[in-house]
Scaffold this active site. Structure first.
Site, PDB file in Angstrom:
ATOM      1  N   LYS A  13       0.842  -1.206   0.000  1.00  0.00           N
ATOM      2  CA  LYS A  13       0.000   0.000   0.000  1.00  0.00           C
ATOM      3  C   LYS A  13       0.875   1.252   0.000  1.00  0.00           C
ATOM      4  O   LYS A  13       0.657   2.186  -0.764  1.00  0.00           O
ATOM      5  CB  LYS A  13      -0.939  -0.005   1.223  1.00  0.00           C
ATOM      6  CG  LYS A  13      -2.059  -1.046   1.098  1.00  0.00           C
ATOM      7  CD  LYS A  13      -2.876  -1.232   2.386  1.00  0.00           C
ATOM      8  CE  LYS A  13      -3.864  -2.391   2.209  1.00  0.00           C
ATOM      9  NZ  LYS A  13      -4.643  -2.720   3.394  1.00  0.00           N
ATOM     10  N   GLN A  18      -4.661  -1.229   9.709  1.00  0.00           N
ATOM     11  CA  GLN A  18      -4.674  -2.575   9.126  1.00  0.00           C
ATOM     12  C   GLN A  18      -5.322  -3.562  10.095  1.00  0.00           C
ATOM     13  O   GLN A  18      -4.996  -3.606  11.279  1.00  0.00           O
ATOM     14  CB  GLN A  18      -3.239  -3.007   8.781  1.00  0.00           C
ATOM     15  CG  GLN A  18      -3.137  -4.339   8.039  1.00  0.00           C
ATOM     16  CD  GLN A  18      -3.730  -4.314   6.626  1.00  0.00           C
ATOM     17  OE1 GLN A  18      -3.853  -3.273   5.996  1.00  0.00           O
ATOM     18  NE2 GLN A  18      -4.101  -5.486   6.135  1.00  0.00           N
ATOM     19  N   ASP A  73     -11.075   3.229   4.096  1.00  0.00           N
ATOM     20  CA  ASP A  73     -11.496   1.820   4.022  1.00  0.00           C
ATOM     21  C   ASP A  73     -13.019   1.711   3.882  1.00  0.00           C
ATOM     22  O   ASP A  73     -13.529   0.664   3.470  1.00  0.00           O
ATOM     23  CB  ASP A  73     -11.104   1.095   5.318  1.00  0.00           C
ATOM     24  CG  ASP A  73      -9.780   0.355   5.217  1.00  0.00           C
ATOM     25  OD1 ASP A  73      -9.490  -0.190   4.136  1.00  0.00           O
ATOM     26  OD2 ASP A  73      -9.064   0.308   6.230  1.00  0.00           O
TER      27      ASP A  73
HETATM   28  N1  GUN Z   1      -7.217  -6.452   6.317  1.00  0.00           N
HETATM   29  C1  GUN Z   1      -7.542  -7.187   5.202  1.00  0.00           C
HETATM   30  N2  GUN Z   1      -8.075  -6.382   4.254  1.00  0.00           N
HETATM   31  C2  GUN Z   1      -8.081  -5.135   4.764  1.00  0.00           C
HETATM   32  C3  GUN Z   1      -8.499  -3.868   4.243  1.00  0.00           C
HETATM   33  O1  GUN Z   1      -9.011  -3.738   3.110  1.00  0.00           O
HETATM   34  N3  GUN Z   1      -8.339  -2.806   5.074  1.00  0.00           N
HETATM   35  C4  GUN Z   1      -7.804  -2.931   6.332  1.00  0.00           C
HETATM   36  N4  GUN Z   1      -7.710  -1.832   7.071  1.00  0.00           N
HETATM   37  N5  GUN Z   1      -7.413  -4.086   6.840  1.00  0.00           N
HETATM   38  C5  GUN Z   1      -7.550  -5.176   6.054  1.00  0.00           C
END
Ligand code: GUN
Length: 281
Positions: free
Chosen positions: A53, A97, A120
């Site tokens: 990311k 995350q 998100d």
């Molecule tokens: N863990 C797995 N997928 C995601 C996501 O799209 N966003 C976040 N914040 N955590 C995750």
């Protein structure tokens, strides 16, 4: 039948070129888009996702801040970091995350993120806006899946879409986006009896369970679009999805590979959401 492949890397590249252009325009006005990513603990998988990311932000002109904390971080400490980022004018998107260590209430942390920085789309107010058809942020993975369907001009309206998996991150928002696009939607979960009975009737099949080979070729309707959100390791340690890829390729009309399918699209839509948060700010 041999399926066509929906190439998530190629589609991502096209969308990211546009993101980089718009990010550069904001930067020229002194308003560079900024994303903060918080990781708590040392999950290997999460570290890989987060690194990708951050790298994608850098490659597309988005300012990024990565905050990594020990698994012993307290909930109060994490909430305090989120509050600080809520008030940081350089930061337009905040991503914590998931999963978080068990001693931290992830709902509480997500609710602490300012809704207008919740790239998100997990905050209850963003989930509510999505459900009522006025989304501010669409959750990145389901949003990426919709872009993949759009890229093949798939007529979603009136189609039967089956979503396997009912998580807050993928399954539930995916079902909502498909419903709003005019699909008839079935949501299956880990307790669904005779999963194949449902999947065999799907024109669009989205699989997001984290269970390798939960969908095999005999569970797919000939010609269907099969979107594999899974990210697992096979016995040899190679990355694989939730769908038996070889089996699916013999039956489906379209399939997404793992890797190179939904994964890059999730990151791409995070960039889109961060850019749009900055444009709105
Ligand atoms: N863990 C797995 N997928 C995601 C996501 O799209 N966003 C976040 N914040 N955590 C995750």
């Amino acid at each position: 039948m041999t399926s066509k492949i929906i190439d998530g890397n190629l589609l991502s590249k096209q969308i990211r070129t546009e993101v980089a252009k718009r990010a550069a325009a904001l930067t020229a006005q002194g308003r560079q888009p900024g994303l903060a990513v918080i990781l708590v603990g040392d999950s290997q998988a999460s570290q890989v996702y987060v690194r990708n990311k951050i790298k994608s932000c850098e490659e597309n002109g988005i300012h990024s801040v990565f905050e990594k904390y020990d698994a012993s971080m307290t909930e109060a400490e994490l909430l305090s970091r989120v509050h600080a980022l809520n008030h940081d004018p350089k930061i337009h998107g905040i991503l914590v995350q998931l999963p978080l260590p068990a001693h931290i209430d992830s709902h509480k942390v997500i609710e602490a993120i300012a809704a207008e920085k919740d790239v998100d789309g997990f905050h209850v107010s963003n989930a509510g806006l999505l459900m009522t058809g006025q989304p501010l942020f669409r959750p990145c993975t389901p949003y990426g899946v919709m872009k993949m369907l759009e890229s093949i001009d798939y007529p979603v309206r009136g189609a039967h879409a089956v979503v396997v998996g009912a998580s807050n991150i993928v399954g539930k928002p995916q079902a909502m986006l498909l419903l709003q696009a005019g699909a008839t939607v079935t949501i299956c979960n880990s307790k669904t009896r005779d999963l194949g009975h449902h999947t065999r009737d799907a024109d669009i099949l989205v699989v997001a369970t984290g269970k390798r080979n939960i969908v095999t070729g005999d569970m797919i309707k000939p010609g269907a679009v099969v979107i594999d959100v899974g990210m697992n390791r096979d016995d040899a340690g190679k990355l694989c999805g939730d769908v038996d890829y070889a089996g699916a390729c013999e039956v489906a009309g379209w399939v997404t590979p793992v890797p190179g399918g939904v994964g890059p699209m999730t990151i791409t839509m995070l960039l889109v959401n961060t850019l749009e948060a900055a444009e709105r700010s």
